[in-house]
Design a protein around this motif. Structure first.
Motif, PDB file in Angstrom:
ATOM      1  N   TYR A  47      -4.854  -8.690 -38.268  1.00 30.80           N
ATOM      2  CA  TYR A  47      -4.990 -10.059 -37.764  1.00 30.80           C
ATOM      3  C   TYR A  47      -3.593 -10.659 -37.652  1.00 30.80           C
ATOM      4  CZ  TYR A  47      -6.815 -14.811 -37.291  1.00 30.80           C
ATOM      5  OH  TYR A  47      -7.127 -16.060 -36.844  1.00 30.80           O
ATOM      6  N   PHE A  48      -3.366 -11.388 -36.545  1.00 35.19           N
ATOM      7  CA  PHE A  48      -2.043 -11.947 -36.285  1.00 35.19           C
ATOM      8  C   PHE A  48      -2.237 -13.303 -35.606  1.00 35.19           C
ATOM      9  CE2 PHE A  48       1.511 -12.534 -33.287  1.00 35.19           C
ATOM     10  CZ  PHE A  48       2.579 -12.524 -34.186  1.00 35.19           C
ATOM     11  N   GLU A  49      -1.411 -14.277 -35.985  1.00 32.79           N
ATOM     12  CA  GLU A  49      -1.503 -15.619 -35.422  1.00 32.79           C
ATOM     13  C   GLU A  49      -0.162 -16.036 -34.851  1.00 32.79           C
ATOM     14  OE1 GLU A  49      -2.879 -18.361 -38.283  1.00 32.79           O
ATOM     15  OE2 GLU A  49      -4.938 -17.585 -38.342  1.00 32.79           O
ATOM     16  N   GLU A  50      -0.225 -16.773 -33.747  1.00 34.05           N
ATOM     17  CA  GLU A  50       0.971 -17.375 -33.160  1.00 34.05           C
ATOM     18  C   GLU A  50       0.553 -18.641 -32.436  1.00 34.05           C
ATOM     19  OE1 GLU A  50       4.825 -15.627 -31.035  1.00 34.05           O
ATOM     20  OE2 GLU A  50       3.098 -15.724 -29.683  1.00 34.05           O
ATOM     21  N   VAL A  55      -4.839 -13.066 -32.756  1.00 33.42           N
ATOM     22  CA  VAL A  55      -4.986 -11.719 -32.209  1.00 33.42           C
ATOM     23  C   VAL A  55      -5.602 -10.833 -33.284  1.00 33.42           C
ATOM     24  CG1 VAL A  55      -3.844  -9.758 -31.125  1.00 33.42           C
ATOM     25  CG2 VAL A  55      -2.928 -12.059 -30.803  1.00 33.42           C
ATOM     26  N   GLN A  56      -6.694 -10.200 -32.952  1.00 29.93           N
ATOM     27  CA  GLN A  56      -7.275  -9.178 -33.831  1.00 29.93           C
ATOM     28  C   GLN A  56      -7.109  -7.832 -33.140  1.00 29.93           C
ATOM     29  OE1 GLN A  56     -10.650 -10.487 -35.795  1.00 29.93           O
ATOM     30  NE2 GLN A  56     -11.251  -8.511 -36.655  1.00 29.93           N
ATOM     31  N   PHE A  57      -6.587  -6.847 -33.888  1.00 28.18           N
ATOM     32  CA  PHE A  57      -6.233  -5.584 -33.253  1.00 28.18           C
ATOM     33  C   PHE A  57      -6.710  -4.424 -34.108  1.00 28.18           C
ATOM     34  CE2 PHE A  57      -2.819  -6.832 -36.040  1.00 28.18           C
ATOM     35  CZ  PHE A  57      -2.427  -5.664 -36.668  1.00 28.18           C
ATOM     36  N   LYS A  58      -6.680  -3.251 -33.500  1.00 26.22           N
ATOM     37  CA  LYS A  58      -7.091  -2.015 -34.175  1.00 26.22           C
ATOM     38  C   LYS A  58      -6.175  -0.899 -33.712  1.00 26.22           C
ATOM     39  CE  LYS A  58     -11.084   0.969 -35.082  1.00 26.22           C
ATOM     40  NZ  LYS A  58     -10.927   0.835 -36.548  1.00 26.22           N
TER      41      LYS A  58
END
Length: 636
Positions: A47-50, A55-58
């Motif tokens: 999980y990443f925030e800006e 953004v959720q990624f795999k």
């Protein structure tokens, strides 16, 4: 719901994307690649925030690609984990057969599969979770419709109803069809009580008009009639043994003695059954179901192996394919990696790496290796060690350029002094290492002004005065065209540190001094007034560089110090973009032997480089960090 969905390589090459909103999300994805993917930071959270985006990624280690979904941060999407997993399966199923060197040269048609997976995930999410029932407003409730008059009227109704119920209970029941019975005399009452007592003492047959016996009394009577029954054991033998062992019936003493003698001299009757394990039908059914599941799994494995053999035959045979079949490729799972990762975590902690950072590093390595193919002759321990070494090198390598000499020359051409502020906790060596950096700057022909802003600690100004005298003795003005290379700006004790720093910078600007080094008081990270004072000093003077001075001896404390210093500088500053720590000075590095874990802990927390390393007691004992040497010491 989803603004942007993209599939890209770990190097940042976009293979396929779907943009619902039509906006440009390149900066968000680039920040994800730089801050998370390449540095392998917090990859366990996915999980990443800006700004206002999330953004959720795999990660897909088999194909070396990343699946990412961009959405608004205020929206909570519960189906993203399953959606990304299904999208990964669909992408692998369609494009896993493409050779690695050809993956960047083809066009990926994935729109239809993406729509199918997305619609299935959204439908499943709607079925699983129902929208919570909205709360009623006060005007919609029954309470809002009540008035004072209605409440008084309701109280009167309730009182009248209660009085009626009391009158009904107190009045004797009467029948409309039958006349009221005449009053009974005392003799009648006595005769009635005697009759009831006789019925209790001598039970008789049921009389019409009497109440039926209760269920409990019926059960008690049945138990009394049945008497005591002998217990029948599952492994007790035949019925004859049960009859011989029955002692519940009355028998004469001679009969009992005869029975005992027969038992003593007679032959053993009956047989001992074998102990059956899981002899019930449920156990048999479960064993049969387990056997059937194993057969199904083995059948699927045989089919998969046959398909792989057919694919190898279709691609071509020969000696190379034969050896590939012998060596084979094994997909690494988390269970395979766990033993090696646990040993590596303990090893890092023994090297003075903070336990939290050691766990995150191992999780990052597990994420990067899970799903990768491993040959038969490869060792999991070696692969874990190699991946961890690469991760440590990436962490210690500078992410931004800090070239003090170049920046100081640029400031000198612009006609202003280059300012550095030193901060840290008590006793880590701020003043000593400030003097070492001052000596290094003088060696590069920069004039330096030291601002004595530690107005709390007794002897702080005298210590800087001594350093100034020694440095000027090592570099007298005669060697530098009559320029005084080191000056001390002091205002004594108990003054405002921010004001002293501002005056020192102004003095350096007026006297054409090249660099200003600001010494601050040591403070613990939990001391809010002193942290506010430091934040004010940095905000008012706007330095070019803020260096955190920390000991190489600390372990878990390094994490707490850096996190709280950075957080305080951000929270107590009124600027929209507050100035936080830019770099680290690691002191007492010569006292730790190979326990160099503090360098990893500090760099991992802030993402900022280690600019200087203090290694001794002389002014020349100041070095730049050797990344490879530190990593080799950690991996020994």
């Amino acid at each position: 719901m989803l603004d942007f969905v993209v599939i890209f390589t770990k190097g940042g090459v976009v293979l396929w994307n779907s943009n619902e909103s039509g906006k440009n999300y390149a900066s968000c994805i680039n920040s994800l690649i730089r801050g998370v993917i390449l540095e392998e930071r917090n990859t366990e959270s996915k999980y990443f925030e800006e700004d206002h985006l999330a953004v959720q990624f795999k990660l897909d280690n088999e194909l070396d690609v990343v699946y990412a979904a961009v959405f608004q941060k205020v929206i909570k999407l519960n189906y993203l984990d399953s959606f990304l997993a299904e999208m990964q399966s669909a992408f692998q199923e369609k494009f896993s057969g493409i050779a690695a060197q050809e993956r960047l040269a083809i066009d990926y048609e994935f729109e239809q599969e993406f729509r199918t997976v997305l619609s299935a995930a959204e439908e499943a999410s709607l079925k699983q979770g129902k929208a919570p029932k909205a709360m009623r407003s006060y005007n919609e409730s029954q309470k809002s419709k009540k008035t004072v008059a209605s409440m008084i009227q309701d109280d009167k109704k309730a009182t009248n109803t209660a009085e009626k119920r009391v009158n009904i209970q107190e009045s004797p029941p009467t029948s409309k069809s039958q006349p009221a019975s005449p009053p009974r005399t005392t003799d009648d009452i006595i005769q009635e009580n005697r009759r009831k007592l006789r019925e209790k003492l001598t039970p008789t047959k049921k009389v019409s008009g009497e109440a039926k016996p209760t269920k409990q009394s019926t059960v008690d009577k049945e138990r009394e009639k049945a008497g005591k029954k002998p217990r029948v054991w599952d492994l007790g033998g035949n019925s004859k043994d049960a009859v011989l062992l029955d002692r519940s019936k009355d028998a004469p003493e001679d009969v009992q003695l005869q029975t005992i003698n027969n038992e003593l001299v007679g032959t053993m009757q009956g047989s001992i059954r074998d102990l059956d394990v899981e002899s019930d039908t449920d156990g048999a059914d479960s064993e049969a179901s387990v056997d059937s599941e194993l057969e199904e799994k083995q059948q699927k494995q045989r089919q998969t192996q046959q398909q792989q053999r057919n694919q190898r035959k279709a691609k071509g045979g020969g000696l190379l394919s034969y050896f590939k079949g012998i060596v084979g490729a094994k997909t690494m799972t988390l269970n395979d990696l766990q033993p090696a990762l646990e040993k590596m975590r303990d090893h890092l902690i023994s090297k003075n790496v903070a336990s939290e950072i050691a766990a995150k590093l191992c999780d990052s390595v597990a994420t990067s290796l899970e799903g990768k193919q491993m040959g038969t002759f490869d060792s999991i321990a070696n692969m874990v060690k190699e991946a961890l070494t690469q991760s440590l090198v990436r962490i210690l390598s500078p992410k931004r350029r800090i070239d003090i000499i170049r920046d100081a020359l640029e400031s000198k051409r612009n006609g202003r002094p280059y300012t550095i502020i030193f901060c840290g906790v008590n006793g880590v060596g701020k003043s000593t290492n400030l003097a070492k950096i001052c000596f290094w700057l003088i060696e590069n022909d920069f004039s330096v002004l030291i601002a004595a802003c530690d107005t709390f600690r007794a002897g702080a100004v005298e210590q800087l005065r001594t350093h100034t005298r020694h440095l000027n003795a090592l570099h007298p003005a005669e060697k530098h065209k009559q320029r005084t290379m080191v000056q001390l700006y002091e205002k004594g004790y108990g003054k405002d540190a921010a004001g002293i720093a501002m005056e020192a910078i102004k003095y350096a600007h007026d006297t054409k001094v090249d660099v200003v080094l600001v010494d601050t008081a040591g403070r613990m990270q939990d001391n809010e007034p002193l942290m506010r004072s430091l934040s004010k000093l940095i905000k008012v003077n706007n330095p070019d560089l803020v260096l955190f001075v920390g000991e190489a001896l600390v372990g878990n404390e390094a994490v707490d110090q850096l996190v709280k210093f950075n957080q305080s500088l951000a929270d107590y500053s009124s600027n929209e973009n507050p100035h936080i720590i830019d770099g680290i000075v690691l002191t007492k590095f010569d006292t730790i032997d190979d326990k160099v874990g503090a360098a990893i802990s500090m760099t991992y927390i802030t993402g900022q480089p280690i600019v200087f390393v203090g290694t001794g007691q002389t002014y020349a004992d100041l070095k730049a960090i050797n990344v490879n040497a530190v990593v080799n010491s950690l991996m020994k």
